[in-house]
Design an enzyme around this catalytic site. Structure first.
Site, PDB file in Angstrom:
ATOM      1  N   HIS A 119     -34.399  13.400 -33.516  1.00 55.07           N
ATOM      2  CA  HIS A 119     -35.646  13.022 -32.572  1.00 55.07           C
ATOM      3  C   HIS A 119     -35.748  14.305 -31.730  1.00 55.07           C
ATOM      4  CE1 HIS A 119     -37.990   9.862 -30.429  1.00 55.07           C
ATOM      5  NE2 HIS A 119     -37.732  10.635 -29.501  1.00 55.07           N
ATOM      6  N   GLU A 120     -34.996  14.662 -31.321  1.00 51.58           N
ATOM      7  CA  GLU A 120     -35.185  15.483 -29.972  1.00 51.58           C
ATOM      8  C   GLU A 120     -35.838  16.857 -30.580  1.00 51.58           C
ATOM      9  OE1 GLU A 120     -34.297  12.614 -27.568  1.00 51.58           O
ATOM     10  OE2 GLU A 120     -35.295  14.516 -26.979  1.00 51.58           O
ATOM     11  N   HIS A 123     -39.494  16.724 -31.001  1.00 50.71           N
ATOM     12  CA  HIS A 123     -40.234  16.965 -29.906  1.00 50.71           C
ATOM     13  C   HIS A 123     -40.267  18.606 -29.672  1.00 50.71           C
ATOM     14  CE1 HIS A 123     -40.863  13.011 -28.666  1.00 50.71           C
ATOM     15  NE2 HIS A 123     -39.678  12.670 -28.256  1.00 50.71           N
ATOM     16  N   HIS A 129     -44.602  11.038 -30.149  1.00 53.41           N
ATOM     17  CA  HIS A 129     -43.801   9.925 -30.842  1.00 53.41           C
ATOM     18  C   HIS A 129     -44.607   9.029 -31.850  1.00 53.41           C
ATOM     19  CE1 HIS A 129     -41.201   9.494 -26.919  1.00 53.41           C
ATOM     20  NE2 HIS A 129     -40.657   9.573 -27.998  1.00 53.41           N
TER      21      HIS A 129
HETATM   22  C1  LIG Z   1     -35.487   7.683 -28.964  1.00 50.89           C
HETATM   23  C2  LIG Z   1     -34.369   8.445 -28.244  1.00 50.89           C
HETATM   24  C3  LIG Z   1     -33.389   8.878 -29.367  1.00 50.89           C
HETATM   25  C4  LIG Z   1     -34.899   9.385 -27.077  1.00 50.89           C
HETATM   26  C5  LIG Z   1     -35.735   8.536 -26.186  1.00 50.89           C
HETATM   27  C6  LIG Z   1     -35.849   9.543 -25.144  1.00 50.89           C
HETATM   28  S1  LIG Z   1     -37.172  10.789 -25.234  1.00 50.89           S
HETATM   29  C7  LIG Z   1     -37.888  11.300 -23.857  1.00 50.89           C
HETATM   30  N1  LIG Z   1     -36.593  11.981 -26.098  1.00 50.89           N
HETATM   31  N2  LIG Z   1     -38.451  10.261 -26.082  1.00 50.89           N
HETATM   32  C8  LIG Z   1     -34.888   7.490 -25.446  1.00 50.89           C
HETATM   33  O1  LIG Z   1     -33.801   7.808 -24.919  1.00 50.89           O
HETATM   34  N3  LIG Z   1     -35.384   6.329 -25.331  1.00 50.89           N
HETATM   35  C9  LIG Z   1     -34.751   5.284 -24.903  1.00 50.89           C
HETATM   36  C10 LIG Z   1     -36.012   4.278 -24.208  1.00 50.89           C
HETATM   37  C11 LIG Z   1     -35.316   2.985 -23.384  1.00 50.89           C
HETATM   38  C12 LIG Z   1     -34.985   1.777 -23.965  1.00 50.89           C
HETATM   39  N4  LIG Z   1     -34.660   1.195 -23.048  1.00 50.89           N
HETATM   40  C13 LIG Z   1     -34.575   1.783 -21.748  1.00 50.89           C
HETATM   41  C14 LIG Z   1     -34.297   1.465 -20.312  1.00 50.89           C
HETATM   42  C15 LIG Z   1     -34.582   2.301 -19.478  1.00 50.89           C
HETATM   43  C16 LIG Z   1     -35.091   3.536 -19.742  1.00 50.89           C
HETATM   44  C17 LIG Z   1     -35.409   3.959 -21.071  1.00 50.89           C
HETATM   45  C18 LIG Z   1     -35.138   2.962 -22.169  1.00 50.89           C
HETATM   46  C19 LIG Z   1     -33.993  -0.226 -22.965  1.00 50.89           C
HETATM   47  C20 LIG Z   1     -32.802  -0.287 -23.092  1.00 50.89           C
HETATM   48  C21 LIG Z   1     -31.810   0.443 -24.377  1.00 50.89           C
HETATM   49  C22 LIG Z   1     -31.309   1.803 -23.719  1.00 50.89           C
HETATM   50  C23 LIG Z   1     -30.629   2.755 -24.745  1.00 50.89           C
HETATM   51  C24 LIG Z   1     -31.606   3.273 -25.954  1.00 50.89           C
HETATM   52  N5  LIG Z   1     -32.682   4.054 -25.070  1.00 50.89           N
HETATM   53  C25 LIG Z   1     -33.847   4.463 -25.720  1.00 50.89           C
HETATM   54  O2  LIG Z   1     -34.133   4.136 -26.577  1.00 50.89           O
HETATM   55 ZN   LIG Z   2     -38.935  10.863 -27.872  1.00 48.23          ZN
END
Ligand SMILES: CC(C)C[C@H](CS(C)(=N)=N)C(=O)N[C@H]1Cc2cn(c3ccccc23)CCCCCCNC1=O
Ligand SMILES: [Zn+2]
Ligand SMILES: [Ca+2]
Ligand SMILES: [Zn+2]
Length: 168
Positions: A119-120, A123, A129
């Site tokens: 994913h990263e 980007h 997205h």
């Molecule tokens: C897609 C990833 C590989 C990269 C992305 C970040 S990015 C910049 N590269 N697009 C990511 O970290 N998304 C969060 C999004 C997110 C989900 N929640 C959150 C609660 C608080 C903050 C963020 C989140 C709900 C709870 C679950 C938390 C754990 C999982 N976190 C996520 O999926």
């Molecule tokens: Zn992302």
């Protein structure tokens, strides 16, 4: 040409990457292998090739960092945001940061480093997205099958930016 329709992208097909600080959750060579596999998934779908560099001049600098780490996007401890990446460009452009507070794994527990890295790196290559949950560029983490990780939409999007894979 459609360059005006392409977003921000690298203006070359050979892209260098280097790894800075590692995580204590996984052996160094496992982290190296997972990064190479995630980059290889994008290389297989595009004309891009990725070369490991050991200098700080690499296009994509990858490292595990925590909380405040010198850019304007401090991490948030366990869960929440897992990682972030900067789009193509000089300096911090292309760089990828993983939140060291996460439990990084090579399997199904915690967060799978290969899936997050794919994913990263998407980007870091200029992809935004996707709203399709099957896409590796979906905004929230899902445990994904690691075989054929890129969806057809991911492949179409990388080809829009960099053209099709050359017939090697
Ligand atoms: C897609 C990833 C590989 C990269 C992305 C970040 S990015 C910049 N590269 N697009 C990511 O970290 N998304 C969060 C999004 C997110 C989900 N929640 C959150 C609660 C608080 C903050 C963020 C989140 C709900 C709870 C679950 C938390 C754990 C999982 N976190 C996520 O999926
Ligand atoms: Zn992302
Ligand atoms: Ca976090
Ligand atoms: Zn950062």
């Amino acid at each position: 040409d459609y360059s005006h329709r392409r977003g921000n992208r690298w203006k070359k097909n050979i892209i260098t990457y280097s790894v800075g600080r590692y995580t204590s959750d996984l052996p160094v060579n496992t982290v190296d292998d997972l990064f190479a596999l995630a980059l290889d998934a994008w290389a297989k779908a595009s004309p891009l090739t990725f070369q490991r560099s050991y200098s700080h001049q690499a296009d994509i600098m990858v490292e595990f960092v925590g909380n405040e780490h010198g850019d304007s996007f401090p991490f948030d401890g366990p869960d929440g945001t897992l990682a972030h990446a900067f789009g193509p460009g000089e300096g911090i452009g292309g760089d990828v940061h993983f939140d060291e507070a996460e439990a990084w794994t090579a399997g199904f527990k915690g967060f799978n480093l290969y899936v997050v890295a794919a994913h990263e790196f998407g980007h870091a290559l200029g992809l935004k997205h996707s709203q399709n949950p099957d896409s590796v560029m979906y905004p929230t983490y899902k445990n994904r099958k690691t075989q054929n990780l890129l969806s057809s939409e991911d492949i179409m999007n990388i080809n829009t930016l960099y053209g099709p894979r050359d017939k090697r």
